[in-house]
Enzyme design. Structure first.
Site, PDB file in Angstrom:
ATOM      1  N   ASN A   7      25.572 -32.257 -11.569  1.00 57.36           N
ATOM      2  CA  ASN A   7      24.964 -31.251 -10.690  1.00 57.36           C
ATOM      3  C   ASN A   7      24.566 -30.434 -11.850  1.00 57.36           C
ATOM      4  OD1 ASN A   7      23.717 -29.532  -9.257  1.00 57.36           O
ATOM      5  ND2 ASN A   7      25.724 -28.584  -8.267  1.00 57.36           N
ATOM      6  N   LYS A  15      22.318 -28.214 -11.539  1.00 56.76           N
ATOM      7  CA  LYS A  15      21.821 -27.006 -10.845  1.00 56.76           C
ATOM      8  C   LYS A  15      20.534 -26.553 -11.510  1.00 56.76           C
ATOM      9  CE  LYS A  15      26.716 -25.895 -10.730  1.00 56.76           C
ATOM     10  NZ  LYS A  15      27.563 -24.854 -10.644  1.00 56.76           N
ATOM     11  N   HIS A  60      26.173 -26.407  -1.161  1.00 46.45           N
ATOM     12  CA  HIS A  60      26.837 -25.831  -2.285  1.00 46.45           C
ATOM     13  C   HIS A  60      27.092 -24.351  -2.010  1.00 46.45           C
ATOM     14  CE1 HIS A  60      27.725 -24.742  -6.388  1.00 46.45           C
ATOM     15  NE2 HIS A  60      27.873 -26.169  -6.554  1.00 46.45           N
ATOM     16  N   GLU A 106      26.643 -21.984  -4.189  1.00 47.63           N
ATOM     17  CA  GLU A 106      25.977 -20.998  -4.862  1.00 47.63           C
ATOM     18  C   GLU A 106      24.461 -20.963  -3.866  1.00 47.63           C
ATOM     19  OE1 GLU A 106      25.443 -23.370  -8.544  1.00 47.63           O
ATOM     20  OE2 GLU A 106      27.204 -22.553  -9.195  1.00 47.63           O
ATOM     21  N   GLU A 114      35.229 -27.883  -3.623  1.00 44.84           N
ATOM     22  CA  GLU A 114      34.714 -27.056  -4.550  1.00 44.84           C
ATOM     23  C   GLU A 114      35.322 -25.776  -4.244  1.00 44.84           C
ATOM     24  OE1 GLU A 114      31.377 -29.026  -6.780  1.00 44.84           O
ATOM     25  OE2 GLU A 114      30.605 -27.296  -5.763  1.00 44.84           O
ATOM     26  N   GLY A 142      32.345 -22.894 -12.180  1.00 47.76           N
ATOM     27  CA  GLY A 142      31.499 -21.777 -13.405  1.00 47.76           C
ATOM     28  C   GLY A 142      32.536 -21.049 -14.176  1.00 47.76           C
ATOM     29  N   SER A 173      34.812 -26.476 -12.426  1.00 48.55           N
ATOM     30  CA  SER A 173      35.265 -26.491 -14.118  1.00 48.55           C
ATOM     31  C   SER A 173      35.882 -27.643 -14.467  1.00 48.55           C
ATOM     32  CB  SER A 173      36.246 -25.478 -14.091  1.00 48.55           C
ATOM     33  OG  SER A 173      35.584 -23.979 -14.205  1.00 48.55           O
TER      34      SER A 173
HETATM   35  P1  13P Z   1      30.888 -26.197 -13.039  1.00 47.63           P
HETATM   36  O1  13P Z   1      31.542 -27.502 -13.501  1.00 47.63           O
HETATM   37  O2  13P Z   1      30.198 -25.721 -13.970  1.00 47.63           O
HETATM   38  O3  13P Z   1      32.243 -25.344 -12.844  1.00 47.63           O
HETATM   39  O4  13P Z   1      30.350 -26.478 -11.634  1.00 47.63           O
HETATM   40  C1  13P Z   1      31.003 -26.922 -10.607  1.00 47.63           C
HETATM   41  C2  13P Z   1      29.994 -27.038  -9.442  1.00 47.63           C
HETATM   42  O5  13P Z   1      29.459 -26.107  -8.866  1.00 47.63           O
HETATM   43  C3  13P Z   1      29.509 -28.614  -9.192  1.00 47.63           C
HETATM   44  O6  13P Z   1      28.550 -28.476  -8.211  1.00 47.63           O
END
Ligand code: 13P
Length: 264
Positions: free
Chosen positions: A19, A21, A105, A107, A177, A183, A222
């Site tokens: 991902n 992002k 997601h 976010e 997640e 993150g 993470s």
């Molecule tokens: P990180 O691996 O940066 O923690 O992000 C995880 C995530 O949001 C995957 O969709």
């Protein structure tokens, strides 16, 4: 309490999804994809998928054609077409060969106020048009500390189950997640992830065993090359949804290799 359903089997093939992002540009993507193709094309037990921002999907389509690496988007509209400025529908994604789409997601659901009901509609639209939806579920730190994480994730799943039934989960992907792990560098322990993965699979298995057996459940939050080794050997974890480490060729390749070794 986690319900048990001993008949639910886990799929054997692992799945690792990058991902990206809102990162990347044409030049960086080309280098990264070149490395992915070089290092990940020979994997036999692991499907690799790259999900980029919309403008770069055409680049993925072009650079990943005739490789074993699939690609996808990070969001989809809840309608098929119409006056929805800025939205992209599942029909449009499918139109030029997109195969996967991340849905719900955290976010997005926190920043853009996506309701569980909207997420459920997006999930079903994606599936109807031949995309494999990757549904993100997970709890906040406050919810985990209060011990209500299964209730929270159960409610997120119920938004789909109550309107569309459990059968819709066949040949789809759920990614657990935990929001506190995204993150932060603080991944869930293999035990925490295992417990939630079993809860998710058993919840669906109790309603539709075939769907549960044809569902992949990923862990995201993470994941790095070190913890991937411990996470992916857990039987109930079918792979990972990778954020930051998917932007680095070496780290992402090591994560995919951990998946491959755990599946072999
Ligand atoms: P990180 O691996 O940066 O923690 O992000 C995880 C995530 O949001 C995957 O969709």
């Amino acid at each position: 309490m986690t319900q048990t359903n001993s008949s639910a089997k886990k799929p054997t093939q692992k799945l690792v999804v990058a991902n990206w992002k809102m990162h990347g540009n044409l030049q960086q993507n080309a280098v990264l994809l070149g490395n992915f193709v070089k290092h990940l094309s020979s994997l036999k037990h692991t499907q690799v998928v790259v999900c980029s921002p919309y403008p770069y999907l055409a680049q993925l389509q072009s650079l990943l054609q005739n490789t074993h690496i699939a690609w996808g988007a990070q969001n989809v509209a809840k309608s098929e077409f119409g006056a929805f400025t800025g939205e992209v529908s599942a029909l449009m994604l499918a139109d030029f060969g997109c195969k996967f789409v991340i849905i719900g997601h955290s976010e997005r659901s926190t920043a853009y106020c996506e309701s569980d009901e909207n997420i459920a509609t997006k999930f079903v639209h994606a599936k109807k048009h031949g995309l494999t939806p990757i549904l993100c579920v997970g709890e906040t730190l406050i919810e985990r500390e209060a011990g209500v994480m299964e209730m929270v994730v159960g409610k997120q799943l119920d938004a789909i189950i109550n309107t569309h039934g459990a059968a819709v989960f066949a040949n789809t992907v759920i990614s657990y997640e935990p929001i506190w792990a995204i993150g932060t560098g603080l991944a869930a322990t293999p035990e925490q992830a295992k417990s939630m993965h079993l809860f998710i699979r058993n919840k669906i298995a109790n309603l539709n065993l075939d769907a549960a057996n044809e569902l992949k459940i990923l862990y995201g939050g993470s994941v790095n090359p070190q913890n991937a080794v411990q996470l992916f050997v857990v039987e109930s974890i079918d792979g990972g949804l990778i954020g930051k480490c998917s932007l680095y060729a070496q780290e992402f390749a090591e994560i995919c290799l951990a998946a491959e070794q755990s599946a072999a």
